[in-house]
Design a protein around this motif. Structure first.
Motif, PDB file in Angstrom:
ATOM      1  N   TRP A 159      -8.047   1.636   3.115  1.00 15.48           N
ATOM      2  CA  TRP A 159      -7.144   2.400   4.178  1.00 15.48           C
ATOM      3  C   TRP A 159      -8.083   3.140   5.148  1.00 15.48           C
ATOM      4  O   TRP A 159      -9.087   3.542   4.627  1.00 15.48           O
ATOM      5  CB  TRP A 159      -6.233   3.188   3.573  1.00 15.48           C
ATOM      6  N   GLU A 198      -1.444   9.566   8.642  1.00 15.69           N
ATOM      7  CA  GLU A 198      -2.212   8.440   9.251  1.00 15.69           C
ATOM      8  C   GLU A 198      -3.495   9.040   9.810  1.00 15.69           C
ATOM      9  O   GLU A 198      -4.433   8.694   9.741  1.00 15.69           O
ATOM     10  CB  GLU A 198      -1.631   7.432   9.936  1.00 15.69           C
ATOM     11  N   PHE A 228       0.957  -1.220   0.007  1.00 15.13           N
ATOM     12  CA  PHE A 228       0.112  -0.155  -0.009  1.00 15.13           C
ATOM     13  C   PHE A 228       0.832   1.366   0.030  1.00 15.13           C
ATOM     14  O   PHE A 228       0.849   2.351  -0.976  1.00 15.13           O
ATOM     15  CB  PHE A 228      -1.061  -0.032   0.949  1.00 15.13           C
ATOM     16  N   TYR A 229       1.830   1.167   0.704  1.00 10.87           N
ATOM     17  CA  TYR A 229       2.552   2.357   1.036  1.00 10.87           C
ATOM     18  C   TYR A 229       3.614   2.704  -0.168  1.00 10.87           C
ATOM     19  O   TYR A 229       3.810   3.685  -0.343  1.00 10.87           O
ATOM     20  CB  TYR A 229       3.355   2.360   2.472  1.00 10.87           C
TER      21      TYR A 229
END
Length: 281
Positions: free
Chosen positions: A260, A210, A22-23
């Motif tokens: 996410w 985040e 994902f990152y």
């Protein structure tokens, strides 16, 4: 040797196990980004800015090596802020791609995840130096006065204090920093040392927010730290070795963010072994 293993270790699927796929997509999907803010922090100054959750922020050495001192808060509750010492334990003393900066108790969750670092290949040099330091903290006028007998109002602590005032924060909210682009380590006497910053024009450290974040950055008055700030050799003003740092904030393609969710605060919600008082009308 069993004693050399990390004390805090990730288990597959656990809270320290980062979704690198994902990152990695967040870092590489450059075409789907939208620039929402860009500015430059001049030398020996500080600035604060907001990074919404799900956005990425890039810090750039725009025209030469420069150390930056970074503070991070939850923009909705500044009591939740970077916890440098716990981040050293949960991640590393020098952070890079896929490492996270963790928040203070009772929240204990990742504030951000590093997605891109052009200095990741620096590794550990011959003297034990590494980049992006959580070992030390910001320079400040109190220690400077203690060591030199002189006042100087543009240390990183003071720069950060001025930067956060427009957001209703004070000196008491400024906290231990991530020293971005700074090369440090521990010498043979277990003492903290600082080395010349290895960054070059265009190097960057980028992170994924985040949570909704308030960030503040100081461009260190020591510049690239090639001149000692205290002790022998510190009588030279290193202003010619100071450079600005660029800040860029990008909104990501909403498709990339599917699946996410912002991290929840720590699950522990008990009363630390204390009895709950009995209430009577």
């Amino acid at each position: 040797m069993a004693g050399t293993a990390a004390a805090y270790r990730a288990s597959e699927g656990g809270p320290l196990d980062v979704d690198r796929a994902f990152y990695g997509r967040a870092a590489s999907a450059l075409d789907g980004r939208e620039l929402v803010e860009r500015f430059t922090v001049p030398i020996r100054s500080g600035r604060a800015w907001e990074v919404p959750a799900g956005h990425v922020c890039r810090l750039v050495t725009v025209d030469g090596p420069q150390v930056g001192d970074l503070n991070v808060w939850n923009s909705h509750d500044p009591r939740e802020r970077l916890w440098a010492s716990r981040t050293r334990q949960l991640q590393r003393a020098h952070v890079s791609t896929y490492d996270r900066l963790w928040s203070t108790l009772p929240f204990l969750r990742p504030l951000l995840t590093i997605t891109s670092d052009t200095l990741a290949g620096y590794g550990r040099d011959a003297e034990g130096g590494r980049v992006h330091d959580l070992l030390g903290t910001r320079c400040d006028p109190y220690v400077n006065r203690m060591l030199t007998g002189e006042d100087f109002d543009f240390h990183c602590h003071s720069n950060l204090v001025r930067a956060v005032l427009p957001y209703g924060l004070t000196e008491f909210d400024v906290h231990d920093v991530l020293n971005v682009f700074q090369c440090t380590g521990l010498n043979d006497d277990d003492q903290y040392f600082m080395k010349d910053c290895p960054a070059r024009p265009g190097d960057h450290l980028e992170f994924f927010a985040e949570l909704d974040l308030l960030c503040a950055l100081s461009t260190c008055p020591g510049g690239d730290l090639s001149v000692p700030m205290w002790g022998p050799g510190s009588d030279v003003d290193p202003v010619e070795f100071c450079h600005p740092i660029g800040v860029e904030v990008y909104r990501l393609d909403p498709e990339l963010l599917k699946g996410w969710t912002p991290p929840e605060r720590a699950a522990y919600r008990n009363v630390h072994g204390m009895s709950r008082p009995e209430w009577r009308p």
